[in-house]
Design a protein around this motif. Structure first.
Motif, PDB file in Angstrom:
ATOM      1  N   GLY A 140       0.748  -1.264   0.158  1.00 29.16           N
ATOM      2  CA  GLY A 140      -0.056  -0.014  -0.056  1.00 29.16           C
ATOM      3  C   GLY A 140       0.851   1.189   0.134  1.00 29.16           C
ATOM      4  N   TRP A 141       1.908   1.271  -0.695  1.00 27.09           N
ATOM      5  CA  TRP A 141       2.802   2.554  -0.596  1.00 27.09           C
ATOM      6  C   TRP A 141       2.937   2.603  -1.945  1.00 27.09           C
ATOM      7  N   LYS A 142       3.283   4.167  -2.319  1.00 27.45           N
ATOM      8  CA  LYS A 142       3.406   4.530  -3.729  1.00 27.45           C
ATOM      9  C   LYS A 142       4.851   5.377  -3.613  1.00 27.45           C
ATOM     10  N   TYR A 143       5.768   5.019  -4.708  1.00 29.57           N
ATOM     11  CA  TYR A 143       6.968   5.738  -4.772  1.00 29.57           C
ATOM     12  C   TYR A 143       7.208   6.668  -5.991  1.00 29.57           C
ATOM     13  N   SER A 144       7.938   7.696  -5.452  1.00 34.45           N
ATOM     14  CA  SER A 144       8.390   8.868  -6.542  1.00 34.45           C
ATOM     15  C   SER A 144       9.866   9.091  -6.228  1.00 34.45           C
ATOM     16  N   ILE A 145      10.594   9.263  -7.411  1.00 29.48           N
ATOM     17  CA  ILE A 145      11.886   9.299  -7.473  1.00 29.48           C
ATOM     18  C   ILE A 145      12.222  10.782  -8.154  1.00 29.48           C
ATOM     19  N   GLY A 146      12.999  11.646  -7.696  1.00 28.02           N
ATOM     20  CA  GLY A 146      13.425  12.849  -8.144  1.00 28.02           C
ATOM     21  C   GLY A 146      14.982  13.058  -7.974  1.00 28.02           C
ATOM     22  N   MET A 147      15.605  13.905  -8.924  1.00 22.52           N
ATOM     23  CA  MET A 147      16.733  14.262  -8.857  1.00 22.52           C
ATOM     24  C   MET A 147      17.164  15.938  -9.013  1.00 22.52           C
ATOM     25  N   SER A 148      18.180  16.374  -8.510  1.00 21.70           N
ATOM     26  CA  SER A 148      18.835  17.518  -8.586  1.00 21.70           C
ATOM     27  C   SER A 148      20.169  17.434  -8.488  1.00 21.70           C
ATOM     28  N   TYR A 149      21.078  18.414  -9.423  1.00 18.43           N
ATOM     29  CA  TYR A 149      22.351  18.311  -9.463  1.00 18.43           C
ATOM     30  C   TYR A 149      23.069  19.695  -9.415  1.00 18.43           C
ATOM     31  N   LEU A 150      23.908  19.881  -8.756  1.00 16.49           N
ATOM     32  CA  LEU A 150      24.414  21.166  -8.652  1.00 16.49           C
ATOM     33  C   LEU A 150      25.982  21.141  -8.361  1.00 16.49           C
ATOM     34  N   GLU A 151      26.697  22.209  -8.522  1.00 14.05           N
ATOM     35  CA  GLU A 151      28.084  22.342  -8.253  1.00 14.05           C
ATOM     36  C   GLU A 151      28.383  23.666  -7.600  1.00 14.05           C
ATOM     37  N   ILE A 152      29.311  23.681  -6.657  1.00  6.69           N
ATOM     38  CA  ILE A 152      29.986  25.018  -5.858  1.00  6.69           C
ATOM     39  C   ILE A 152      31.185  25.453  -6.433  1.00  6.69           C
ATOM     40  N   TYR A 153      30.919  26.443  -7.381  1.00  2.94           N
ATOM     41  CA  TYR A 153      32.168  26.844  -8.012  1.00  2.94           C
ATOM     42  C   TYR A 153      32.574  28.253  -7.632  1.00  2.94           C
ATOM     43  N   ASN A 154      33.883  28.411  -6.990  1.00  2.00           N
ATOM     44  CA  ASN A 154      34.241  29.580  -6.466  1.00  2.00           C
ATOM     45  C   ASN A 154      33.046  30.339  -5.343  1.00  2.00           C
ATOM     46  N   GLU A 155      32.569  29.433  -4.421  1.00  5.02           N
ATOM     47  CA  GLU A 155      31.711  29.787  -3.503  1.00  5.02           C
ATOM     48  C   GLU A 155      30.351  30.099  -4.216  1.00  5.02           C
ATOM     49  N   LYS A 156      30.006  29.539  -5.544  1.00  2.53           N
ATOM     50  CA  LYS A 156      28.768  30.015  -6.010  1.00  2.53           C
ATOM     51  C   LYS A 156      28.177  28.747  -6.271  1.00  2.53           C
ATOM     52  N   VAL A 157      26.778  28.590  -5.905  1.00  8.40           N
ATOM     53  CA  VAL A 157      25.955  27.394  -5.932  1.00  8.40           C
ATOM     54  C   VAL A 157      25.433  27.582  -7.364  1.00  8.40           C
ATOM     55  N   LEU A 158      25.555  26.698  -8.469  1.00 10.43           N
ATOM     56  CA  LEU A 158      25.058  26.648  -9.720  1.00 10.43           C
ATOM     57  C   LEU A 158      24.241  25.411  -9.946  1.00 10.43           C
ATOM     58  N   ASP A 159      23.199  25.625 -10.670  1.00 13.89           N
ATOM     59  CA  ASP A 159      22.512  24.348 -11.194  1.00 13.89           C
ATOM     60  C   ASP A 159      22.933  23.881 -12.289  1.00 13.89           C
ATOM     61  N   LEU A 160      23.325  22.553 -12.427  1.00 11.11           N
ATOM     62  CA  LEU A 160      23.809  21.898 -13.482  1.00 11.11           C
ATOM     63  C   LEU A 160      22.730  21.424 -14.478  1.00 11.11           C
ATOM     64  N   LEU A 161      21.704  21.198 -14.188  1.00 13.81           N
ATOM     65  CA  LEU A 161      20.554  20.867 -14.749  1.00 13.81           C
ATOM     66  C   LEU A 161      19.992  22.065 -15.719  1.00 13.81           C
ATOM     67  N   SER A 162      20.258  23.220 -15.330  1.00 15.56           N
ATOM     68  CA  SER A 162      19.939  24.508 -15.954  1.00 15.56           C
ATOM     69  C   SER A 162      20.859  25.360 -16.061  1.00 15.56           C
ATOM     70  N   PRO A 163      21.935  25.337 -16.796  1.00 19.34           N
ATOM     71  CA  PRO A 163      23.259  25.879 -17.045  1.00 19.34           C
ATOM     72  C   PRO A 163      22.971  27.494 -16.876  1.00 19.34           C
ATOM     73  N   ASN A 164      21.910  28.042 -17.416  1.00 13.06           N
ATOM     74  CA  ASN A 164      21.658  29.506 -17.262  1.00 13.06           C
ATOM     75  C   ASN A 164      21.583  30.176 -15.838  1.00 13.06           C
ATOM     76  N   SER A 165      21.360  29.324 -15.045  1.00 11.15           N
ATOM     77  CA  SER A 165      20.771  29.669 -13.521  1.00 11.15           C
ATOM     78  C   SER A 165      22.300  30.491 -13.124  1.00 11.15           C
ATOM     79  N   GLN A 166      21.753  31.428 -12.255  1.00  8.30           N
ATOM     80  CA  GLN A 166      22.759  32.137 -11.230  1.00  8.30           C
ATOM     81  C   GLN A 166      22.895  31.705 -10.202  1.00  8.30           C
ATOM     82  N   ASP A 167      23.657  32.265  -9.030  1.00  8.50           N
ATOM     83  CA  ASP A 167      24.324  31.893  -7.870  1.00  8.50           C
ATOM     84  C   ASP A 167      22.892  31.615  -7.171  1.00  8.50           C
ATOM     85  N   LEU A 168      22.604  30.376  -6.663  1.00  9.47           N
ATOM     86  CA  LEU A 168      21.424  29.949  -5.784  1.00  9.47           C
ATOM     87  C   LEU A 168      21.785  30.212  -4.444  1.00  9.47           C
TER      88      LEU A 168
END
Length: 630
Positions: A140-168
């Motif tokens: 009686g359980w339903k499962y859902s799986i999701g993913m997020s991918y990021l990098e910390i470059y020069n103390e900036k958090v950047l979204d690798l799944l959307s390369p045009n994003s700014q520091d998060l």
């Protein structure tokens, strides 16, 4: 409405120590040119030794959870170190795996691998999908799986799944969970779906070539796999588990890597974040630290749950056998030995959805006849009523008799009834305690209702007594206003300004010294107010005169003359209208011509009083813009 429920793992197991595995990579091309052999040697599956740099004839031994030698495959690393913590994710708990070590030690190979030898990340994601498929759907359980991918470059958090994003930004919610607003979260249904998103995102990661590594990672990469399982039947529990897969950038010695310009800046940011990571480990191991510096770096902020938090953590320390990596290997082993002592406290993140009956609201909307304004007005009236009744004691029993509290207790009782556990006595105790709480709430509700009735009776009696006027008003009733012709003219009060003739500079000094002797008031004449035809008021000026005593005046002149003849620069500047420039001028005159003999008063062409000193027929003026002809 959701309620957060925490539970320990397995009942008895309340803490989890950070597991540390050490992997020794093989030689890159060939052994050292000097044929010195490796600086590190494995003793067994858990122990290794390294040459002591202080004494080459001695070795330093280390003990870890797992030691992987040069012949260990990617499959063996995954099965022995990573796979045991993956089932916790499906139980609503967090887990993290991160690779640590110097640059060129094989961290990216361990985490990503190659198409022929996949690393920890693809194997772990595939295992998560296999675990979900292995779960019986009849539970009686339903499962859902999701993913997020990021990098910390020069103390900036950047979204690798959307390369045009700014520091998060990095935030923390009310339950102290670390989250990143604006980070892309993609739902995946199979491993091929994951591979379709992960491979292009990996190419967006920042890499560069150095003297020690042809493809050196210039950022920390973090992959987040989020598993949410929801109960199909009531009470619809929901558990959320997260898996952090972290590939850290390696610490670098810029003297050997030859970094310059942008590479040097990147290396500084990497070393700073890894230094903060070591400070966090030291603070956690000390036990007496008041503050753990998680916020000093964005890397430690994201790893806050993995180190000293609520996750099952595994650290894979990668080291190199060459002697040129000796000090990097030695520091990495020391860091791994300290990290092994960190203890985490995992718990299950579970929310229970309380059923809410929407029948009453639907019936009200149906009675509104389809008009959208009437329910809105009714809602506004209800809000006003609650605001008005909030100050009275009768409003308190509403908070206790809210349906949400009762529904929570009923849902908890149903949950405990439906649960099948061996320990039935504890369940019965909890049920009895919940029933007692319900009875206590009902009794408190009755008490508040009786108090509310008494309060309403008292307010009714006060309103009756207030109808009889306590004070009678004996004033005459209002009459019609008189016209402007019959209205008597009121005499307006006029404040006459006080005018005083300006005192001379010497006179002001004398008055400040002895006011009771030198100031005499001659006469005070006030004229009657006369109203002119055009409505303006005329008044005669009030005249004042000041007279100075000659003895006081002569005494002040002698004091000024004494200051002029014997005073220093600071005392000369203390005289009125004497600045630094004029004080120096007086000192110069005094050194050339001797002492001053007389102090006099003169008027210039503008009529202003001028203070001067006569020295052998020479007059020095102390006031600027003097046109007295001296």
């Amino acid at each position: 409405m959701a309620q957060r429920v925490s539970a320990s793992d397995g009942g008895n197991k309340k803490t989890s120590r950070v597991r540390v595995a050490v992997r020794l990579r093989p030689y890159m091309l060939k052994q050292d040119e000097k044929d010195e052999g490796p600086c590190v040697r494995g003793l067994n599956s858990q122990n290794l030794e390294i040459i002591n740099w202080r004494n080459a004839t001695e070795t330093v031994k280390y003990h870890f959870d797992v030691f992987h030698d040069m012949q260990t495959t990617q499959q063996e690393v995954f099965l022995s170190s990573v796979k045991p913590i993956l089932p916790h994710i499906l139980q609503g708990q967090n887990a993290s795996v991160f690779a640590y070590g110097p640059t060129g030690a094989g961290k990216t190979h361990t985490m990503l691998g190659s198409p022929d030898q996949p690393g920890v990340i693809p194997r772990a994601v595939r295992e998560v999908f296999n675990l979900v498929k292995a779960k019986n759907e009849d539970e009686g359980w339903k499962y859902s799986i999701g993913m997020s991918y990021l990098e910390i470059y020069n103390e900036k958090v950047l979204d690798l799944l959307s390369p045009n994003s700014q520091d998060l930004p990095i935030r923390e919610d009310k339950d102290k969970n670390i989250l990143i607003p604006g980070l892309t979260h993609t739902t995946i249904s199979s491993f091929s779906d994951f591979d379709k998103h992960f491979v292009p995102a990996t190419l967006n990661r920042t890499t560069a070539s150095t003297k020690l590594n042809q493809r050196s990672s210039r950022s920390h990469a973090i992959l987040l796999i989020k598993v949410v399982r929801t109960q199909s039947a009531a009470p619809r529990r929901q558990q959320t588990g997260k898996l952090y897969l972290v590939d850290l950038a390696g610490s670098e010695d810029n003297r050997r890597t030859g970094n310059q310009g942008i590479r040097l800046k990147e290396s500084g940011a990497i070393n700073l974040s890894l230094f903060t990571l070591s400070k966090v480990v030291d603070s956690l191991n000390s036990g007496t630290a008041i503050r753990v510096p998680y916020r000093d770096s964005k890397l430690t902020r994201l790893l806050q749950d993995s180190l000293g938090g609520s996750a099952h953590s595994v650290m894979i320390t990668n080291i190199a056998p060459e002697f040129k990596y000796y000090f990097d290997t030695f520091s990495a082993l020391n860091f791994a030995a300290k990290s092994k002592l960190i203890v985490n406290k995992p718990f299950t993140r579970e929310t229970v959805a309380v059923p809410v009956l929407p029948v009453k609201r639907a019936r009200e909307e149906h009675e509104a006849g389809g008009s959208g304004t009437e329910p809105h007005k009714k809602r506004q009236k209800d809000e006003k009523k609650t605001q008005q009744e909030g100050s009275s004691p009768s409003a308190h029993h509403h908070s206790l008799s809210e349906p949400s509290v009762m529904d929570r207790l009923i849902a908890l009782e149903k949950l405990m009834m439906s649960c099948q556990d061996k320990d039935r006595t504890s369940m019965l105790k909890d049920m009895a305690q919940s029933r007692k709480e319900i009875q206590e709430l009902k009794e408190k509700q009755r008490e508040f209702e009786s108090k509310a009735k008494l309060f309403s009776q008292l307010t009714g009696e006060k309103s009756i007594t207030q109808q009889d006027p306590v004070f009678k008003n004996n004033t005459a009733p209002l009459q019609k206003k008189q016209s402007n012709a019959t209205k008597p003219r009121k005499q307006q009060a006029v404040v006459q300004p006080l005018q005083v003739s300006q005192l001379q500079p010497l006179q002001q000094l004398a008055v400040a010294k002895k006011q009771s002797v030198c100031v005499k008031k001659k006469e005070k004449k006030l004229s009657d107010l006369v109203e002119s035809p055009n409505g303006k008021e005329n008044m005669k000026e009030n005249t004042w005169e000041s007279q100075l005593d000659t003895s006081v005046l002569e005494q002040s002149r002698q004091k000024i003359l004494q200051v002029l003849n014997t005073g220093c620069l600071k005392e000369l500047k203390g005289l009125q209208q004497i600045g630094d420039k004029k004080a120096k001028l007086i000192l110069g005159w005094r050194e050339i011509h001797g002492h001053f003999t007389k102090v006099s008063q003169r008027k210039n062409s503008n009529g202003d009083l001028v203070l001067g000193c006569i020295l052998e027929q020479h007059l020095v003026c102390f006031f600027s813009k003097c046109t007295c002809g001296c």
